[in-house]
Each structure stands twice: as C-alpha cells, then as structure tokens.
Design an enzyme around this catalytic site. Structure first.
Site, PDB file in Angstrom:
ATOM      1  N   ASP A 151      23.081 -45.094  34.107  1.00 33.94           N
ATOM      2  CA  ASP A 151      24.080 -45.207  32.826  1.00 33.94           C
ATOM      3  C   ASP A 151      25.242 -45.580  33.908  1.00 33.94           C
ATOM      4  OD1 ASP A 151      25.487 -46.148  30.675  1.00 33.94           O
ATOM      5  OD2 ASP A 151      26.338 -44.186  29.877  1.00 33.94           O
ATOM      6  N   TYR A 155      29.625 -46.098  34.644  1.00 34.27           N
ATOM      7  CA  TYR A 155      31.420 -45.173  33.850  1.00 34.27           C
ATOM      8  C   TYR A 155      32.277 -46.025  34.952  1.00 34.27           C
ATOM      9  CZ  TYR A 155      33.551 -40.454  33.466  1.00 34.27           C
ATOM     10  OH  TYR A 155      33.962 -39.526  33.384  1.00 34.27           O
ATOM     11  N   HIS A 197      38.698 -45.676  30.441  1.00 34.11           N
ATOM     12  CA  HIS A 197      37.222 -44.080  29.439  1.00 34.11           C
ATOM     13  C   HIS A 197      37.493 -43.302  31.128  1.00 34.11           C
ATOM     14  CE1 HIS A 197      33.637 -42.694  27.768  1.00 34.11           C
ATOM     15  NE2 HIS A 197      33.585 -42.898  28.716  1.00 34.11           N
ATOM     16  N   ARG A 205      38.700 -31.957  32.021  1.00 35.88           N
ATOM     17  CA  ARG A 205      39.163 -31.627  33.111  1.00 35.88           C
ATOM     18  C   ARG A 205      40.695 -31.961  33.238  1.00 35.88           C
ATOM     19  NH1 ARG A 205      34.627 -34.614  34.497  1.00 35.88           N
ATOM     20  NH2 ARG A 205      36.006 -36.478  35.391  1.00 35.88           N
ATOM     21  N   GLU A 223      29.147 -44.016  22.271  1.00 30.50           N
ATOM     22  CA  GLU A 223      30.129 -45.072  23.411  1.00 30.50           C
ATOM     23  C   GLU A 223      29.737 -46.228  23.720  1.00 30.50           C
ATOM     24  OE1 GLU A 223      29.044 -42.822  26.721  1.00 30.50           O
ATOM     25  OE2 GLU A 223      30.972 -41.423  27.062  1.00 30.50           O
ATOM     26  N   GLU A 269      28.700 -50.258  24.574  1.00 32.38           N
ATOM     27  CA  GLU A 269      28.967 -50.738  26.321  1.00 32.38           C
ATOM     28  C   GLU A 269      27.934 -51.738  25.888  1.00 32.38           C
ATOM     29  OE1 GLU A 269      26.557 -47.606  28.390  1.00 32.38           O
ATOM     30  OE2 GLU A 269      27.796 -46.215  27.285  1.00 32.38           O
ATOM     31  N   ASP A 289      25.810 -45.713  23.373  1.00 33.36           N
ATOM     32  CA  ASP A 289      25.088 -44.489  23.699  1.00 33.36           C
ATOM     33  C   ASP A 289      25.428 -43.076  23.149  1.00 33.36           C
ATOM     34  OD1 ASP A 289      24.764 -42.026  25.596  1.00 33.36           O
ATOM     35  OD2 ASP A 289      26.200 -43.069  27.258  1.00 33.36           O
ATOM     36  N   ARG A 309      29.299 -33.815  22.408  1.00 34.84           N
ATOM     37  CA  ARG A 309      30.456 -34.158  23.055  1.00 34.84           C
ATOM     38  C   ARG A 309      29.849 -32.641  23.759  1.00 34.84           C
ATOM     39  NH1 ARG A 309      30.847 -38.859  26.234  1.00 34.84           N
ATOM     40  NH2 ARG A 309      32.288 -39.939  24.414  1.00 34.84           N
ATOM     41  N   GLN A 325      27.637 -31.875  25.654  1.00 39.96           N
ATOM     42  CA  GLN A 325      27.634 -32.896  27.313  1.00 39.96           C
ATOM     43  C   GLN A 325      28.213 -31.243  28.049  1.00 39.96           C
ATOM     44  OE1 GLN A 325      29.572 -35.825  27.174  1.00 39.96           O
ATOM     45  NE2 GLN A 325      29.468 -36.455  28.708  1.00 39.96           N
ATOM     46  N   TYR A 365      26.875 -29.806  31.685  1.00 39.29           N
ATOM     47  CA  TYR A 365      27.129 -30.728  32.664  1.00 39.29           C
ATOM     48  C   TYR A 365      27.555 -31.425  34.167  1.00 39.29           C
ATOM     49  CZ  TYR A 365      31.793 -32.295  33.342  1.00 39.29           C
ATOM     50  OH  TYR A 365      33.549 -31.770  33.258  1.00 39.29           O
ATOM     51  N   LYS A 385      23.204 -36.347  25.882  1.00 41.05           N
ATOM     52  CA  LYS A 385      23.022 -38.143  25.594  1.00 41.05           C
ATOM     53  C   LYS A 385      21.929 -38.134  25.902  1.00 41.05           C
ATOM     54  CE  LYS A 385      26.747 -38.924  27.433  1.00 41.05           C
ATOM     55  NZ  LYS A 385      27.876 -40.324  27.798  1.00 41.05           N
ATOM     56  N   THR A 389      20.051 -43.691  22.481  1.00 43.21           N
ATOM     57  CA  THR A 389      20.112 -44.258  22.582  1.00 43.21           C
ATOM     58  C   THR A 389      20.303 -46.078  22.356  1.00 43.21           C
ATOM     59  OG1 THR A 389      20.385 -43.596  25.406  1.00 43.21           O
ATOM     60  CG2 THR A 389      21.285 -45.981  24.726  1.00 43.21           C
ATOM     61  N   THR A 429      30.970 -46.729  28.725  1.00 44.44           N
ATOM     62  CA  THR A 429      31.983 -47.074  27.971  1.00 44.44           C
ATOM     63  C   THR A 429      32.726 -48.108  27.778  1.00 44.44           C
ATOM     64  OG1 THR A 429      31.546 -44.840  26.868  1.00 44.44           O
ATOM     65  CG2 THR A 429      33.645 -45.689  26.097  1.00 44.44           C
ATOM     66  N   GLU A 459      37.278 -40.788  22.609  1.00 41.46           N
ATOM     67  CA  GLU A 459      38.840 -41.198  23.161  1.00 41.46           C
ATOM     68  C   GLU A 459      39.782 -41.360  22.047  1.00 41.46           C
ATOM     69  OE1 GLU A 459      38.368 -43.882  26.914  1.00 41.46           O
ATOM     70  OE2 GLU A 459      36.738 -43.519  25.620  1.00 41.46           O
TER      71      GLU A 459
END
Lengths: 407, 407
Positions: A121, A123, A128, A137, A194, A196, A228, A232, A235, A239, A248, A252, A340, A354
């Site tokens: 996968d 990014y 996104h 963050r 997500e 995709e 996907d 959250r 994750q 992560y 994840k 899927t 995403t 989001e």
C-alpha cells in the site's frame, strides 16, 4: 470503438460496462465452478467457454478460478485477448456463439478476482499525507522529509484482501491515547475507511532485476477500487517505529471487476506536478501520467466524499518502479494500493479521519445521523468511473462492505 | 527416543539430524520433481514414496512441491506423521522399505520448503530494539512506549523469501544521510544481515477469528533459520512514517529444513521476564515459553556472533496471538520472523549494525580483514541447534547467502 458499435448488445448509451471497458472478474454459478468472466453491459461473458467454442487455445487460462494464469502471460497476451473479445462482442457473425455464453450479471456469484501474491500500500496523495501528519503529529512538519523524493509504501496482508460484499468484522486490539497511562484492549472505537485505487500486476520478473519506470506498463494489468479499512486507534498506538500492522491487516476490500489499463488509456492525465524533480529512476523517457478516475464514497446511502484520483502526486508507473528498484521481484497477482485519495477540498477527502478531522467535525448523513468513525451495521460503498474514448464512461463498479460486530 | 534406538541408521552419536529431529524440506533429483523430504542423518527420506509403498494414503501431501498441503492438515496430522516416520526409521521390519527411499543428502537439490503465504517480521529482542533505537534515534528513549506492551511487527515481502544458498543481489535505492542536502541513488553501501528464527504456520483460520495464545501451538508447525538481509542506508531514509520497505524487501533467506515444534519440545525455556505484565490476550492459561536455540553467525568463515534465542522478550505463541488478535486470518504457509536475535554481550548481537555499532567498531575476521557492512563476494552462514531429549542435538542446518554485485 464505442458501445454503439455493437447494436445487438443493446447497451444504453454511456453504459459503464461497454465494449471499451471489458473488465475481468471471477464468477461462479450453481452449475459452474469459479472461472474468469468479462463484464459487458448487465451481463457476464463466460470468456473461457466462449474461447473454447471458438477454438482459441489461449483461452484456457480463463477456465481457472483466478486471473493469475492470465496475469502471468503478460502485455502481448492481454492486448490480444482484448482485441479478440472486442471482435467477438461487435461482429454480428460471432453473435450466436457469444450469446450462448452470456449470463445475467445478477445471476452469478462474484469472487476475489485474483490470488493476491504480495500486497503493498502506497501513500501517494500529498493532501492525505499532509492531513494525517497534521492529525497524528501535531506541531511537526506534516510531510516527512522523504515524502516528495519517493513514493512511500509498506507491505500489507495479502491473505485478508477480500472481494466487494464481504462483511468486515470489527477488529479488536490494543490502543492507548497519549494521555492514558496504559493501553487498553477491546474492539476498535475508531474504525475508518480509505478510498483508493489498487493496481494489479502481471508478468513476473526475476529476483535482482527491476522494472524501469518506462517498462511499468508491461506489468500493469489493470485497476480495482480498493477500501483499505483502518482501525485508527490500533494504528496510532502500534505504528512507531515499524509502520501500520494490525490497524490495517484485518481486511482490505477490492471491487470484483478489474478494469484494464488499456480501458483507461483515454483517462490518462498529467500529474499535478513534482517538485523537486524525482531521481532519474522515477522519471524515465516519457512524462509520468495519472488517471482521471472519479471516486464516490457512500456511507449508509449518503455520498460523503468525491475524491479525484488525478490529484495524486506519484504515478502508478513510478510506484511500481520504486517498489522493484531494489531488485525485489514482482509476481503475477501482486497488488498495490495508491493510498487514500484526498484532494484539497473537504468533500474530496478519502477517509473519515480526514472528513471528520479526527472526530472534531462529524459527517452528517442524509437521515440526520452523524459519523466520525464507523458503527456496527454501517455500509460503505465506493463507486468510480473514468472517461473512455468518444465520451463513453469506463465504470469500476463498486466495492462495498458492511461492518459487523467484533467476535 | 534417541538416534541410538535405530542402530541400522548408523548415525554418529549427537548427530544433529537424528530420529528426534526429522525436519521437513523439499528436494528434487534429476529424476524426481520437487517433493517433500525428511532429513535423517546424512540422508533424505523420500517421504511420499515411502508412504505410498506402505499404503499410507495421507502421505500424498508429501508428493507435492511444497509443504503447504501438509501444513494445511493441522496439528493432529503433523503428530501422526511424526510418529509414523519415527516408527519407519526405527523398526527393523521397516528397514528394507525405508532404505529404498533414502538418498544421500549431498545428491539432492533443496528448494524453498514452502510457498510463503504472508510473511511478517517481528522485533522481539529487547536488546536489538534498544540497540537500533540508540543508533537510529540518538538522544531519544531507545524503546518506543509500545514496545513492552505488544510484539511489534510488520509485513514483509513473501515473494522474495528464498532458500539457503541463493545469491543475494546487492539492492539499489535511495539514501540520504541527515547532513546531506538531497538523496542520492545507487547500490546500498550499508548492506547487513539479521539473524532470526522464522516460524512456519499451518491450519488456516477464518477471517474475523483470532488464534488464542493457548491455541497457538495448534498452528505453529515448525521453525527455520532466517536471515533478514537489510540495506541500512535505504531503510534509514525510507522508514518514517510507514516502516521498512525496500530496505528489506529485496531478499529474505531461510534454511531448507523446517524443524518441527515437536522436535523443539525439550528446548522450551521460560522467557527472560515481562514487565509490565502483558494484556490478558497475550498471557493465556499457560506460562509463555521461549526456545533454547543457539545460533552462530559466520562471515567468510569467521564466527562473528553467537546469538541466543532464549534472550527474546516475546514468545512465538504471543507473536502469533498478536498477529491475529484483530481477526486477521492465517493461512497454511504463513511465515513470521522473530526479529534479530541479540543479547546483552557484544558477541551475541545478531546484526552487523549492532556488532560494528553503526560502523564505528568494525568486526575483524580471521584473515585480518575488517567489516562494518557486507562487501560483494561476502558469504554469510547462520547455523543453529537446540537441545533434544536425552542430550541429543536438534540441528537446524544452515542458511547461507553470498552477496553479488548490483545489476
């Protein structure tokens, strides 16, 4: 060629599954074991049976229960098959033969179209990655320093890729909010999607070789819609430092129909722009291209977002070139997701994380209900289409899934 | 039972492949297509042919070119097969039959013993994670806050798992040292190894179900030696925020022989200790156990390290329970690595990154050469053994690989 070229198929103008599309899938009926089918209008062509009757030996790969044998054959075989199918479906003299092998789409069971070999996968959406960076963050630079230099990606779980319509069992696991003293355990409370595209790869390479960006088209067979599913809370806690894992790996979902890259030729568009210029192995001789695929995210019947695939920063060919630049071999049945699809406007964001800005701005559905994340019983459906030649539509069908309670 | 119970096999006392071991692999000869074999002493038993002659129908799975069909059968079949094999190899009345199907080990070609379904790599050594944290994130707390709460892991590339003896093509890619203004491209200049055990999984589960920690033994078939080749320069530049990708995906080598968990029963040991106590899903009714496996890392003929598997923080059962706690299904042929095995002493570190402390303390080989990372032409061999019943040795054989120049 357009659907109008085959009057006997009686397709409505603008049908998303005209003869310019011809996506592949795997179907079965009570009397037929799973085998490859081709979607045409509201019907499914039993391609292997049709080829057998026409005396075409190479159609044997369509009598197997996945696309993998066909994927292994490579670009020349894919192109030849497409021409042959378009001939069968438009030449009046082939009509009798073809009609014997057409089944109403609603009468067949659709299966996962490929045995997924390795699943990666990416990014590839700048917006996104920026949104996630801001949410996960806060206070730091949202994009990591490597983001504009390489298509960031990671391996996901191939064994839990499921076909559209498969129920999604809410995952259970550990999570810990920053302010909590210790992790707790239970069903995810921040289950997300997500939106995709996934790219299906064929024509294996040898270990130690790489796929040059200009040769990527030889290995890119087609595209699916991909959801996907993401927990959250799980994750966020797991992560760092080795990336997403259980947040994840529970599921899927992919659409049942694989739209070929050939069918998407008219949908090629330039990328939004890459700055700084990528390293030469990501550039190649020809300018990279994106795809003008319009996606719709529907939650319990309300369209909550309309992501545009053309907004993505990295091209599918760049992703494949990067994936293999270290000599990693590719196999027939490899699948990679774009990551995403999110644009600048709120209504083009491809995840609830989001859309609801981490739960602070819940989404309102048409029945007045609100959602920050998914509740048990919620159904998510992604649809997509792209422009085809002469103004026709190339449809992706849908990928759907309903959340069921944790076991 | 010990090798002495089968005098006609004429095994030297303490032979690492006695009747208490019986690891499985896949072999071929010029006249025999790849099929399952069992290592006994310096010979390989053509298990399927032997079973066929003995009229044992269930031996058919051994006539296939991977262990996957046998792995799918589950614990009861694995135990029954082990008993049957031990009977064949120790009962004088079976001698004539068995001897027809024994081949000298040096006369066969060994293949990858399983078709790897999903490959996950864990990070279960506290000392390794601490060392890597100190090297890659100086000044920060070396262990991330989640490390003692869950076995951290990530998915790797199943399609590039190769059998011992396969040459390793030096990977190419992007890297950027912190002080450099932009990334550069080229063959990795910090190619490394990671000495690990890999665990082979069988008996598939259903999507949405989990493997309880106490049931993990039903799905753990056996263990291999595993070398997780790592390009540290590529890894360091790419791994934030989604984890290792191209720094690892070019190759993972495994030993040709899969040592069964049954053969490792006498090697079970307690874990070093877990503080804080893990969440209940990682505890179960029975205390977790590690394995007393002694590993040797040989670089160009010099033993540079002797990692001890018993030093690992998380148990194999805990890793499998964690991997599936979110409902991710497991398949026959799944493989998970333990992560680098490193202890407190320098001579027990399982990677060159740690042995050379990121290149600041190069390792000296017996010919006077020094190494911080691997050069083209270097050969790395991992060996391992564990105690068996009555003081016998359970051997893992070796996993070897020679670095060849980037293409």
């Amino acid at each position: 060629m357009t659907a109008a070229d085959s009057p006997w198929l009686e397709l409505a103008p603008g049908h998303p599954f005209g003869v310019d599309n011809l996506p592949y899938g795997v179907f079965s009926t009570p009397g037929t074991a799973p085998r490859v089918g081709v979607r045409i209008g509201d019907q499914v062509l039993d391609a292997g049976a049709c080829a057998e009757q026409a005396g075409m030996e190479s159609g044997e790969v369509w009598l197997t229960p996945s696309l993998n044998a066909f994927l292994a054959q490579g670009r020349q075989a894919w192109s030849a098959a497409r021409h042959w199918l378009q001939e069968q479906l438009t030449n009046e003299r082939r009509r009798d033969c073809v009609e014997q092998h057409l089944l109403p789409a609603e009468s067949v069971t659709l299966h996962l179209p490929l045995e997924v070999a390795d699943y990666v996968d990416f990014y590839a959406s700048e917006q996104h990655a920026t949104n996630v960076g801001r949410i996960f963050r806060p206070g730091a630079e949202p994009l990591t320093p490597n983001w504009r230099h390489l298509p960031i990606g990671y391996h996901g779980r191939a064994g839990t890729v499921v076909v559209s319509g498969t129920d999604i069992v809410r995952p259970t696991g550990q999570r810990k909010a920053p302010e909590e003293p210790a992790p707790t355990f239970g069903p995810s409370i921040r289950l997300d999607i997500e939106a995709e595209l996934g790219f299906v790869v064929g024509d294996a390479t040898r270990l130690g070789d790489r796929v040059a960006v200009d040769d990527a088209g030889d290995h890119l067979f087609g595209a699916v819609l991909l959801n996907d599913w993401s927990a959250r809370d799980i994750q966020a806690w797991e992560y760092v430092p080795l990336g997403p894992f259980l947040g994840k790996s529970f599921a899927t979902s992919v659409s049942a129909w694989v739209v070929t890259m050939d069918a998407l030729e008219a949908a090629r568009v330039g990328l939004p722009g890459q700055d700084p210029q990528p390293l030469p192995y990501l550039r190649g001789e020809h300018p990279p291209y994106g795809l003008d695929v319009h996606v719709e995210v529907e939650l319990n019947g309300t369209v909550v977002s309309r992501p545009e695939y053309r907004d993505l920063y990295w091209s599918p060919a760049q992703m494949l070139a990067h994936l293999s630049v270290n000599g990693a071999s590719v196999r027939a049945g490899d699948l990679f997701g774009s990551g995403t699809i999110s644009g600048r406007e709120r209504q083009t964001r491809g995840s609830l994380l989001e859309l609801s800005w981490n739960g602070t701005e819940p989404v309102t559905l048409s029945d007045g209900a609100t959602r920050s994340f998914l509740e048990d019983g919620d159904t998510v459906v992604l649809h997509a289409w792209a422009p085809g030649p002469g103004g026709v539509r190339i449809g992706f069908g849908e990928v759907s899934g309903t959340v069921v309670p944790a076991r």
